[in-house]
Write a protein that holds these residues in place. Structure first.
Motif, short mmCIF file in Angstrom:
data_model
loop_
_atom_site.label_atom_id
_atom_site.label_comp_id
_atom_site.label_asym_id
_atom_site.label_seq_id
_atom_site.Cartn_x
_atom_site.Cartn_y
_atom_site.Cartn_z
N VAL A 350 1.23 -1.22 0.08
CA VAL A 350 0.05 0.07 0.20
C VAL A 350 0.77 1.18 -0.10
N GLU A 351 0.73 1.99 -1.20
CA GLU A 351 1.43 3.31 -1.41
C GLU A 351 0.70 4.21 -1.07
N GLN A 352 -0.54 4.37 -1.23
CA GLN A 352 -1.21 5.05 -0.47
C GLN A 352 -2.55 4.76 -0.57
N ILE A 353 -3.13 5.68 0.30
CA ILE A 353 -5.17 5.35 0.82
C ILE A 353 -5.90 7.06 0.28
N PRO A 354 -6.95 6.24 0.20
CA PRO A 354 -7.87 4.74 0.78
C PRO A 354 -7.43 3.20 -0.28
N THR A 355 -7.04 2.52 -0.29
CA THR A 355 -6.77 1.82 -0.51
C THR A 355 -7.32 0.25 0.25
N THR A 356 -8.66 -0.29 -1.07
CA THR A 356 -9.57 -2.01 -0.68
C THR A 356 -9.22 -3.17 -1.41
N PHE A 357 -8.96 -3.87 -0.58
CA PHE A 357 -8.55 -5.40 -0.56
C PHE A 357 -10.66 -6.02 -0.27
N VAL A 358 -10.60 -7.57 -1.25
CA VAL A 358 -12.06 -7.56 -1.48
C VAL A 358 -11.66 -9.14 -1.51
#
Length: 384
Positions: A350-358
């Motif tokens: 993760v290098e930026q947010i928001p980041t999501t994983f499903v």
């Protein structure tokens, strides 16, 4: 010789006319039409994100005055009793002039000091773009709604494309400003805001920051930016990264961390029929903006098997808890409170947010960085 003496005396006379010394500020306000006795309050956001009062004065004969000491420039706001909208300005050494428009508070003028003169021009330009955006919306709202009813995608796309030109103009102006105004305090604030951009580019931001005036980089905000840039760069170059990384199509790497109450929680015990891993932080503007959509999705589908585990890139437990309460987040939250040094974020690249994983029921990653309707559609599809 006489000419030189005269010029020297003139310079001394001008200097002596100043009403403030170094390290002091004087805010002289004109508040035409505002009743005597109305309170004028200076407010700022403290280190915990709370808005607190700094100073106050009463309006008398359409005027007010505030005087005090200041170590370095900072963004504050003037609040007029009975008027909700604040007037942002930069508190710094010098004589600051404020002319309040009580009927259209956003038209109020600030000036007097270098930073506030620049801020006034900056706002004028942004407001001109905003006016074009509003005019376009007002002119085409009916047309857009009719196109939606008719499912006329060609017209909808055309209008969106035309509107995006204004958004692009605004974005380009804000992005180029620091490069063209390297000694402006506004530039420092804009660079600080770049960390919240979905298109954050470390190399670009690092160069823009490096070119800023040394006096700006010596401020608290300047030092915070430098620290954050170094942290992000270190994380990206880290060689001792976990061997198992998160990739779509592969099982989600296991992790565990403490929740806000101090209990250790793992991904494995948080899995549902569908699981969303949400990387965010209380200080992340885009994260907080998207959060109501995630809350609504969770409230609707949790009973059907949707679980969410939030991984916060906060470093302050209090701010983290405040954001959880304010945004009405009820799902599992974990963090090591290490900001960009968060080991789970490293593991998931993760290098930026928001980041999501499903994740599906087996814990396999099936999608990444979905938002809004796309995220909901994927969750519903997996739940079926």
């Amino acid at each position: 010789m006489k000419k030189i003496v005269f010029l020297t005396l003139l310079a001394l006379t001008i200097f002596s006319c100043s009403k403030v010394k170094k390290g002091e500020y004087l805010i002289s306000g004109k508040a035409k039409g505002i009743a005597n006795g109305k309170m004028v309050v200076l407010k700022k956001q403290n280190e915990f994100g709370m808005v607190v009062s700094v100073d106050s004065a009463k309006v008398k004969d359409g005027k007010f005055e505030l005087k005090g000491k200041v170590k370095e420039p900072s963004m504050l706001a003037i609040f007029i009793q009975g008027i909700q909208q604040p007037i942002p300005f930069i508190l710094e050494t010098g004589e600051i002039d404020v002319k309040i428009d009580k009927d259209s508070i956003w038209k109020s003028e600030i000036g007097g000091t270098t930073s506030n003169e620049s801020f006034q021009k900056f706002n004028v330009k942004l407001n001109s773009i905003q006016k074009k955006m509003m005019a376009f919306q007002n002119k085409n709202m009916k047309k857009f709604m009719e196109a939606q009813q008719k499912k006329d995608n060609a017209t909808i796309d055309k209008l969106k494309k035309e509107y995006s030109t204004f958004e692009k103009e605004k974005e380009e102006y804000m992005n180029k400003y620091p490069e063209q105004n390297k000694d402006s305090y506004i530039s420092l604030l804009l660079v600080q805001n770049m960390f919240n951009s979905p298109t954050f580019d470390l190399k670009k931001v690092k160069k823009i920051y490096a070119d800023l005036d040394a006096t700006l980089k010596a401020t608290k905000i300047g030092k915070d930016i430098e620290t954050k840039l170094k942290t992000i760069e270190t994380n990206q170059k880290a060689q001792a990264a976990p061997t198992v990384f998160a990739e779509v199509g592969k099982p989600a790497p296991e992790f565990s961390a403490k929740n806000p109450q101090g209990a250790e929680v793992s991904l494995k015990q948080s899995l549902g029929k569908v699981t969303i891993i949400d990387f965010w932080a209380s200080w992340c503007g885009p994260c907080r903006k998207e959060m109501p959509n995630v809350v609504a999705l969770y409230n609707e589908l949790h009973s059907k098997g949707l679980n969410i585990i939030g991984v916060s890139l906060d470093k302050d437990l209090t701010k983290w808890n405040e954001a959880i309460a304010k945004d009405k987040i009820t799902w599992t939250q974990v963090s090591n409170l290490k900001e960009w040094a968060e080991p789970i974020a490293k593991q998931y690249k993760v290098e930026q947010i928001p980041t999501t994983f499903v994740l599906d029921a087996s814990g396999k990653i099936v999608a990444k960085d979905l938002r809004g309707d796309e995220l909901k559609a994927k969750v519903v599809e997996l739940l079926k």
